[in-house]
Scaffold this active site. Structure first.
Site, mmCIF file in Angstrom:
data_model
loop_
_atom_site.group_PDB
_atom_site.id
_atom_site.type_symbol
_atom_site.label_atom_id
_atom_site.label_comp_id
_atom_site.label_asym_id
_atom_site.label_seq_id
_atom_site.Cartn_x
_atom_site.Cartn_y
_atom_site.Cartn_z
ATOM 1 N N ARG A 56 0.842 -1.204 0.000
ATOM 2 C CA ARG A 56 0.000 0.000 0.000
ATOM 3 C C ARG A 56 0.876 1.253 0.000
ATOM 4 O O ARG A 56 0.627 2.205 -0.744
ATOM 5 C CB ARG A 56 -0.923 0.012 1.227
ATOM 6 C CG ARG A 56 -1.804 -1.195 1.442
ATOM 7 C CD ARG A 56 -2.921 -1.407 0.467
ATOM 8 N NE ARG A 56 -3.570 -0.194 0.021
ATOM 9 C CZ ARG A 56 -4.500 0.503 0.749
ATOM 10 N NH1 ARG A 56 -4.842 0.065 1.938
ATOM 11 N NH2 ARG A 56 -5.047 1.586 0.290
ATOM 12 N N ASN A 88 -9.091 7.806 4.615
ATOM 13 C CA ASN A 88 -7.953 7.302 3.848
ATOM 14 C C ASN A 88 -6.681 7.280 4.678
ATOM 15 O O ASN A 88 -6.441 8.171 5.482
ATOM 16 C CB ASN A 88 -7.758 8.141 2.582
ATOM 17 C CG ASN A 88 -8.979 8.062 1.686
ATOM 18 O OD1 ASN A 88 -9.835 7.192 1.858
ATOM 19 N ND2 ASN A 88 -9.070 8.975 0.733
ATOM 20 N N HIS A 105 -8.954 6.836 10.246
ATOM 21 C CA HIS A 105 -8.572 5.416 10.181
ATOM 22 C C HIS A 105 -7.061 5.242 10.135
ATOM 23 O O HIS A 105 -6.551 4.195 9.730
ATOM 24 C CB HIS A 105 -9.216 4.745 8.953
ATOM 25 C CG HIS A 105 -10.704 4.598 9.057
ATOM 26 N ND1 HIS A 105 -11.499 4.321 7.973
ATOM 27 C CD2 HIS A 105 -11.539 4.715 10.119
ATOM 28 C CE1 HIS A 105 -12.775 4.257 8.365
ATOM 29 N NE2 HIS A 105 -12.825 4.491 9.646
ATOM 30 N N SER A 174 -18.356 4.874 0.237
ATOM 31 C CA SER A 174 -19.606 4.106 0.074
ATOM 32 C C SER A 174 -20.477 4.213 1.315
ATOM 33 O O SER A 174 -21.580 3.669 1.354
ATOM 34 C CB SER A 174 -19.261 2.639 -0.187
ATOM 35 O OG SER A 174 -18.532 2.109 0.924
HETATM 36 N N1 APR Z 1 -14.420 9.508 -7.677
HETATM 37 C C1 APR Z 1 -15.284 9.493 -6.609
HETATM 38 N N2 APR Z 1 -15.722 8.343 -6.028
HETATM 39 C C2 APR Z 1 -15.284 7.182 -6.560
HETATM 40 C C3 APR Z 1 -14.393 7.129 -7.667
HETATM 41 C C4 APR Z 1 -13.962 8.370 -8.224
HETATM 42 N N3 APR Z 1 -13.126 8.425 -9.262
HETATM 43 N N4 APR Z 1 -14.149 5.820 -7.964
HETATM 44 C C5 APR Z 1 -14.872 5.079 -7.060
HETATM 45 N N5 APR Z 1 -15.552 5.899 -6.227
HETATM 46 C C6 APR Z 1 -16.450 5.561 -5.128
HETATM 47 C C7 APR Z 1 -17.170 4.227 -5.252
HETATM 48 O O1 APR Z 1 -18.347 4.354 -6.033
HETATM 49 C C8 APR Z 1 -17.488 3.914 -3.780
HETATM 50 O O2 APR Z 1 -18.757 4.428 -3.404
HETATM 51 O O3 APR Z 1 -15.684 5.478 -3.956
HETATM 52 C C9 APR Z 1 -16.386 4.672 -2.998
HETATM 53 C C10 APR Z 1 -15.338 3.783 -2.331
HETATM 54 O O4 APR Z 1 -15.985 3.005 -1.367
HETATM 55 P P1 APR Z 1 -15.154 1.922 -0.518
HETATM 56 O O5 APR Z 1 -14.310 1.138 -1.417
HETATM 57 O O6 APR Z 1 -16.174 1.229 0.329
HETATM 58 O O7 APR Z 1 -14.167 2.810 0.367
HETATM 59 P P2 APR Z 1 -14.482 3.671 1.691
HETATM 60 O O8 APR Z 1 -15.898 4.095 1.749
HETATM 61 O O9 APR Z 1 -13.445 4.706 1.775
HETATM 62 O O10 APR Z 1 -14.213 2.559 2.831
HETATM 63 C C11 APR Z 1 -14.367 2.944 4.173
HETATM 64 O O11 APR Z 1 -13.640 0.774 4.901
HETATM 65 O O12 APR Z 1 -12.267 -0.915 4.344
HETATM 66 C C12 APR Z 1 -12.461 0.076 5.270
HETATM 67 O O13 APR Z 1 -10.943 1.268 6.628
HETATM 68 C C13 APR Z 1 -11.315 1.072 5.299
HETATM 69 O O14 APR Z 1 -11.385 3.484 5.299
HETATM 70 C C14 APR Z 1 -11.937 2.331 4.722
HETATM 71 C C15 APR Z 1 -13.402 2.164 5.053
#
Ligand code: APR
Length: 240
Positions: A56, A88, A105, A174
């Site tokens: 990472r 992040n 986090h 998400s």
């Molecule tokens: N621009 C904006 N959003 C985007 C893009 C983009 N280019 N590409 C993808 N996404 C969106 C997706 O549609 C999704 O809704 O980013 C979101 C990412 O969601 P996750 O993968 O669930 O990540 P996140 O919400 O940050 O996860 C939360 O979960 O795994 C744990 O600790 C970890 O901090 C993390 C937490």
């Protein structure tokens, strides 16, 4: 100063080449969460966990902030108070120039003690954490990342800041992971909430305005609007 609070997730760094977690080919599709992101996984196989976060870190070190990170930093320089609450573990907000960034986090560019979470050690450029690297209390160093089942950092402070927002901008998350996702309900009653995500129209909670764009497209658009109007109000969203 108008106070913008930003809640960001993995999606804001996607266009910098950093994987998100829950996409079809996302991190959790290719790595068993319980093995690399839980205290149990750490106890079972610390070498594997160190390897996962080294990968990472390598990805993050070769990445660059994108137009979304940069636009938020520029807004801060244009007379707005911008607080960034990020899920992040990358340092792209800071590398874009944002001054007020809170990592809820953790931050993978730091190591921390396995026995005392207050003992945090910033890693030098290129530095990694290896088995046998110990904290001042003699415990194995681990990544300064919040694993599932561990308490989120700075949550009370994040709630207070969100309650003080004039507008809440949610970008690239998400909203699957509590308690951080619950911050969207901490704003004052009349405060607008905007979600920027290509899938925003699919999951924007009740009362949250959806801007179904990629971060590097949607965030600069919003920042332009706020810099031109000098006010933190939602632009006409009818164009979606
Ligand atoms: N621009 C904006 N959003 C985007 C893009 C983009 N280019 N590409 C993808 N996404 C969106 C997706 O549609 C999704 O809704 O980013 C979101 C990412 O969601 P996750 O993968 O669930 O990540 P996140 O919400 O940050 O996860 C939360 O979960 O795994 C744990 O600790 C970890 O901090 C993390 C937490």
């Amino acid at each position: 100063m108008p106070h913008l609070v930003v809640l960001s997730g993995a999606g804001i760094s996607a266009e910098s080449g950093i994987e998100t977690f829950r996409a079809a080919e996302g991190l959790w599709a290719n790595h068993p969460v319980e093995a690399v992101a839980t205290p149990e996984g750490w106890r079972r196989d610390p070498e594997r966990v160190l390897g996962f976060y080294a990968e990472r870190r390598r990805q993050i070190r070769s990445a660059r902030p994108n137009a979304a990170h940069r636009a938020l930093a520029e807004l801060e320089g244009a007379g707005f108070r911008v607080t960034i609450l990020t899920q992040n573990i990358d340092d792209l907000h800071e590398r874009a120039g944002s001054k007020d960034v809170m990592h809820l986090h953790g931050n993978v560019m730091n190591a921390r003690s396995s026995v005392d979470p207050r003992l945090i050690y910033p890693l030098a450029e290129g530095e990694e954490i290896n088995l046998g690297d110990l904290c001042d209390k003699g415990s194995q160093l681990r990544p300064h990342v919040v694993w599932f089942g561990e308490p989120v950092l700075l949550l009370d402070a994040a709630r207070e800041l969100t309650a003080d927002a004039d507008l809440l901008l949610v970008v690239g998350t998400s909203l699957n992971v509590m308690p951080v996702a619950g911050l969207i309900d901490e704003v004052a009653f009349h405060v607008p909430r905007l979600l920027v995500d290509p899938r925003a129209h699919e999951f924007a909670p009740q009362g949250v305005m959806a801007l179904s764009r990629r971060a590097a497209e949607g965030v600069p658009l919003l920042v332009d609007h706020w810099r031109r109007t000098r006010r933190l109000t939602p632009p006409d969203m009818s164009a979606g």
